[in-house]
Design an enzyme around this catalytic site. Structure first.
Site, PDB file in Angstrom:
ATOM      1  N   ASP A   1       4.102   5.537   3.492  1.00 48.92           N
ATOM      2  CA  ASP A   1       3.446   6.318   4.551  1.00 48.92           C
ATOM      3  C   ASP A   1       4.023   7.985   4.541  1.00 48.92           C
ATOM      4  O   ASP A   1       4.092   8.280   3.263  1.00 48.92           O
ATOM      5  CB  ASP A   1       3.499   5.929   6.089  1.00 48.92           C
ATOM      6  CG  ASP A   1       2.761   4.667   6.283  1.00 48.92           C
ATOM      7  OD1 ASP A   1       1.991   4.437   5.369  1.00 48.92           O
ATOM      8  OD2 ASP A   1       2.944   3.976   7.227  1.00 48.92           O
TER       9      ASP A   1
ATOM     10  N   GLU B   1       3.055  10.266   1.116  1.00 47.21           N
ATOM     11  CA  GLU B   1       1.706  11.071   1.279  1.00 47.21           C
ATOM     12  C   GLU B   1       1.906  12.353   2.082  1.00 47.21           C
ATOM     13  O   GLU B   1       2.878  12.607   2.732  1.00 47.21           O
ATOM     14  CB  GLU B   1       0.548  10.134   2.017  1.00 47.21           C
ATOM     15  CG  GLU B   1       0.833   9.725   3.428  1.00 47.21           C
ATOM     16  CD  GLU B   1       0.081   8.631   3.847  1.00 47.21           C
ATOM     17  OE1 GLU B   1      -0.692   8.770   4.903  1.00 47.21           O
ATOM     18  OE2 GLU B   1       0.342   7.265   3.370  1.00 47.21           O
TER      19      GLU B   1
ATOM     20  N   ASN C   1      -7.065   4.286  -6.552  1.00 49.53           N
ATOM     21  CA  ASN C   1      -7.015   3.219  -5.469  1.00 49.53           C
ATOM     22  C   ASN C   1      -8.341   2.869  -5.283  1.00 49.53           C
ATOM     23  O   ASN C   1      -9.371   3.339  -4.882  1.00 49.53           O
ATOM     24  CB  ASN C   1      -6.630   3.911  -4.079  1.00 49.53           C
ATOM     25  CG  ASN C   1      -6.507   2.923  -2.846  1.00 49.53           C
ATOM     26  OD1 ASN C   1      -6.151   1.780  -3.079  1.00 49.53           O
ATOM     27  ND2 ASN C   1      -6.446   3.393  -1.691  1.00 49.53           N
TER      28      ASN C   1
ATOM     29  N   ARG D   1       1.236  10.595  -3.027  1.00 51.27           N
ATOM     30  CA  ARG D   1      -0.256  10.653  -2.754  1.00 51.27           C
ATOM     31  C   ARG D   1      -0.607  11.625  -2.002  1.00 51.27           C
ATOM     32  O   ARG D   1      -0.089  12.175  -1.129  1.00 51.27           O
ATOM     33  CB  ARG D   1      -0.323   9.297  -1.797  1.00 51.27           C
ATOM     34  CG  ARG D   1      -1.526   9.122  -1.385  1.00 51.27           C
ATOM     35  CD  ARG D   1      -1.869   7.921  -0.448  1.00 51.27           C
ATOM     36  NE  ARG D   1      -2.665   8.597   1.010  1.00 51.27           N
ATOM     37  CZ  ARG D   1      -3.240   7.402   1.785  1.00 51.27           C
ATOM     38  NH1 ARG D   1      -2.619   6.297   1.606  1.00 51.27           N
ATOM     39  NH2 ARG D   1      -3.955   7.891   2.850  1.00 51.27           N
TER      40      ARG D   1
END
Length: 297
Positions: free
Chosen positions: A88, A115, A211, A158
Site C-alpha cells: 500500500d 503507491e 495489472n 505504483r
C-alpha cells in the site's frame, strides 16, 4: 557450489527468463502451493486480498503492516516461488516505510510495490482516488529503497496518476520514482494497449507492470498483447480468489436449499487432489515409519 539466490534474486531471475512474467495472486499458502505446482514462476499477495480474505474487511487501508506480514510469512514458508507483496502506502513516514521493507525481506518477500495514493487509500479501480504530491511519492520510494537489506529485492513504484491526471503526469511520476530508486513501475488502471506502449517507451528499459484485474478499468488483455507493447510483468491479483469465492457461495446456497451437496461435488477438489498438493502421503509414510520404529524398540 554456486551461492543460493535470495528471494529477490529468484524474482529477478524469473523476470529475466519470461517476457512478460505472469504473476498470479495467492491469498494463502495453499493457493501458493497450487500455483507453484502448475508452473507459475512468481506469485503475489494483494493488500485487498489480505483485507478481504484474512480479515473480512474492504480494501480501504484498514489493515496494518503486521497483518500483511503474517500472510507473507505463511506463504514464503510454504513455497520458494518469489512473492511480490502489496505494501500500500508503506504504513507511515520514511522510517516506517524503511522498517516495512526490512520486515518484508525478513519475512521472505522477494519484491513489493508502494503507491502514491493518500494514506486513506481506495482500490485502484474505484473512483474518487486522491494521490499525494510528486515530492511525497519520491520520498516514499527513497525511503523504501533505503530499507532494502538485500540488493536484489525488487522495488516497484505504483502510480495511480494515469486515471487522475493522464498519461504525461503518470510518466513524469514514474521517471521520478526510478530516479529515487524504484526498480520497476506499476501503472495502475491503464485503459488501452496504446497507452501501455507509450508508457513503456517513455520509461525505457525499466520493467513495466500491467495489472489485469477483473471487473476493473483495464480490459483483460492477453499476455502476448501486453508483451508486444513493452510490458515486462502481468499481474492477476485476485483471479483465483474471486473464483474460489464464487464456488464457495454456490456450495453454501446449494446445501441450504437442497439439504445436501450432491449437486455441487463436481465443483470441488477431491480429497486425493488436496493430499497430492500437500504431499500428504509423504508425511504419513514418515509417521508410519516412526510408529513402526517405536513398536520395534
Amino acid at each position: 557450489m554456486s551461492e543460493k539466490l535470495t528471494a529477490g534474486g529468484r524474482f529477478r531471475k524469473a523476470l529475466a527468463e519470461n517476457s512478460p512474467l505472469q504473476i498470479v495472486g495467492t491469498t494463502n499458502a495453499y493457493h501458493a502451493m497450487m500455483a507453484t505446482r502448475v508452473g507459475h514462476q512468481a506469485i503475489y499477495l494483494s493488500g485487498g486480498g489480505v483485507a478481504n480474505h484474512s480479515y473480512g474487511l474492504p480494501d480501504l487501508g484498514m489493515t496494518s503492516c503486521n497483518d500483511v506480514l503474517e500472510d507473507v510469512r505463511r506463504i514464503s514458508s510454504a513455497v520458494e516461488t518469489p512473492l511480490l507483496v502489496d505494501i500500500d502506502t508503506g504504513w507511515g513516514g520514511a522510517f516506517n516505510i524503511q522498517r516495512t521493507v526490512k520486515e518484508m525481506i525478513k519475512a521472505g518477500a522477494a519484491a513489493c510495490h508502494i503507491e502514491d495514493q493518500v494514506a486513506q487509500k481506495r482500490c485502484g479501480h474505484r473512483p474518487n482516488k486522491e494521490i499525494v504530491s510528486l515530492g511525497e511519492m519520491t520520498d516514499r520510494v527513497k525511503a523504501a529503497s533505503d530499507g532494502k537489506t538485500d540488493d536484489d529485492f525488487f522495488l516497484i513504484a505504483r502510480t495511480d496518476a494515469f486515471q487522475m491526471e493522464g498519461l504525461d503526469a503518470a510518466v513524469e511520476r514514474a521517471l521520478a520514482c526510478v530516479e529515487a530508486g524504484a526498480d520497476g513501475i506499476f501503472a495502475e488502471a491503464v485503459h488501452t494497449l496504446e497507452d501501455y506502449k507509450a508508457f513503456s517507451a517513455a520509461i525505457g528499459d525499466v520493467p513495466l507492470l500491467a495489472n489485469i484485474t477483473e471487473f476493473g478499468a483495464t480490459p483483460l488483455f492477453n499476455k502476448a498483447e501486453l508483451g508486444e507493447v513493452g510490458c515486462a510483468m502481468v499481474l492477476y491479483p485476485l483471479s483465483a480468489f474471486r473464483a474460489a469465492n464464487k464456488a464457495a457461495l454456490t456450495v453454501y446456497e446449494n446445501i441450504l436449499e437442497k439439504g445436501d451437496q450432491k449437486d455441487v461435488v463436481d465443483l470441488m477438489q477431491t480429497r486425493m487432489e488436496l493430499y497430492d498438493f500437500l504431499n500428504y502421503h509423504d508425511f504419513e509414510q514418515k509417521l508410519d515409519a516412526l510408529f513402526a520404529e517405536g513398536k520395534n524398540k
